[in-house]
Scaffold this active site. Structure first.
Site, mmCIF file in Angstrom:
data_model
loop_
_atom_site.group_PDB
_atom_site.id
_atom_site.type_symbol
_atom_site.label_atom_id
_atom_site.label_comp_id
_atom_site.label_asym_id
_atom_site.label_seq_id
_atom_site.Cartn_x
_atom_site.Cartn_y
_atom_site.Cartn_z
ATOM 1 C CB THR A 128 102.158 9.784 117.143
ATOM 2 O OG1 THR A 128 102.082 11.190 117.413
ATOM 3 C CG2 THR A 128 102.989 9.555 115.891
ATOM 4 N NE ARG A 160 85.012 8.412 120.458
ATOM 5 C CZ ARG A 160 84.533 8.335 121.697
ATOM 6 N NH1 ARG A 160 83.799 9.323 122.185
ATOM 7 N NH2 ARG A 160 84.779 7.292 122.458
ATOM 8 C CG HIS A 189 94.792 20.449 114.574
ATOM 9 N ND1 HIS A 189 93.760 20.145 115.421
ATOM 10 C CD2 HIS A 189 95.427 21.518 115.125
ATOM 11 C CE1 HIS A 189 93.758 20.987 116.446
ATOM 12 N NE2 HIS A 189 94.763 21.822 116.287
HETATM 13 C C1 GAR Z 1 88.064 20.870 110.466
HETATM 14 O O1 GAR Z 1 88.355 22.238 110.607
HETATM 15 C C2 GAR Z 1 89.223 20.027 110.985
HETATM 16 O O2 GAR Z 1 90.474 20.593 110.732
HETATM 17 C C3 GAR Z 1 88.917 19.983 112.459
HETATM 18 O O3 GAR Z 1 87.533 19.818 112.535
HETATM 19 C C4 GAR Z 1 86.934 20.450 111.405
HETATM 20 C C5 GAR Z 1 86.017 19.458 110.745
HETATM 21 O O4 GAR Z 1 85.274 20.057 109.729
HETATM 22 N N1 GAR Z 1 89.648 18.934 113.127
HETATM 23 C C6 GAR Z 1 90.155 19.026 114.347
HETATM 24 O O5 GAR Z 1 90.000 19.992 115.063
HETATM 25 C C7 GAR Z 1 90.942 17.818 114.815
HETATM 26 N N2 GAR Z 1 91.637 18.093 116.016
HETATM 27 P P1 GAR Z 1 84.636 19.190 108.589
HETATM 28 O O6 GAR Z 1 83.768 18.115 109.283
HETATM 29 O O7 GAR Z 1 83.794 20.143 107.816
HETATM 30 O O8 GAR Z 1 85.742 18.575 107.780
#
Ligand code: GAR
Length: 192
Positions: A144, A94, A112
């Protein structure tokens, strides 16, 4: 030891959540999970968390159409009710408004899948490959106002291999994410 109550916010499979669950189960880890919350009632990670005996909650963003802040107010109320002190975003897809970011300033972490400030947003692995990067990785940072911005707490690096696809690279980065997030959180809590 006193364990800081945290919330983990997820939207999907929750593998980073799972890494945090395993870390928090260790007696000497400085956090405990007070709540797992999702904007998506069908997030597979909710079932994993429930099976681990955790308090889980879904607050469906689709019930707050065109109003991000009122959804966030409901999320915030649940976090306060659960006694949460730190939020870990773990695949919480989100875009946050200044309301929630401001309420949890210095108390909200995100993971990330890139070496920020490179590649905020989506498709980070494909973008790193397309750019011919020799190194890729993941970042834990404080949240942030900007998307995937904020002070960097820790990063882990992964070498890009000649035959990598976005999928193979993502899998190796994800392994590093699972080590990085618990370490960065523990580090952050000990420095607070
Ligand atoms: C992970 O790779 C996380 O770093 C990324 O979504 C994935 C969630 O996987 N997050 C982002 O891209 C945030 N901008 P998960 O549900 O298996 O933890």
């Amino acid at each position: 030891m006193t364990k800081t109550p945290i919330a983990i916010l997820i939207s999907g499979r929750g593998s980073n959540m799972n890494a945090l669950i395993e870390a928090c189960a260790q007696p000497d880890y400085p956090a405990r999970i007070a709540l797992v919350l999702s904007n998506n009632p069908d997030a597979p990670g909710l079932e994993t968390a429930r099976a681990a005996g955790l308090d889980v909650m879904a607050i469906d963003h689709r019930k707050f159409p065109k109003d991000r802040e009122s959804h966030e107010r409901a999320v915030d109320a649940a976090l306060v009710q659960a006694g949460v002190e730190i939020i870990c975003l773990a695949g919480y897809m989100r875009v946050l408004t200044p309301y929630l970011v401001g309420r949890w300033h210095g108390k909200m972490l995100n993971i990330h899948p890139s070496l920020l400030p490179a590649y905020p947003g989506l498709d980070t692995h494909a973008r790193a490959l397309a750019a011919g990067d020799t190194e890729h990785g993941c970042t834990v940072h404080l949240v942030t106002d900007g998307v995937d911005e904020g002070p960097i707490l820790r990063q882990a690096r992964v070498k890009v291999l000649a035959d990598d696809t976005a999928q193979s690279l993502a899998a190796r980065v994800l392994q590093q994410e699972h080590v990085l997030y618990p370490a960065a959180l523990s580090d952050y809590l000990s420095r607070r």
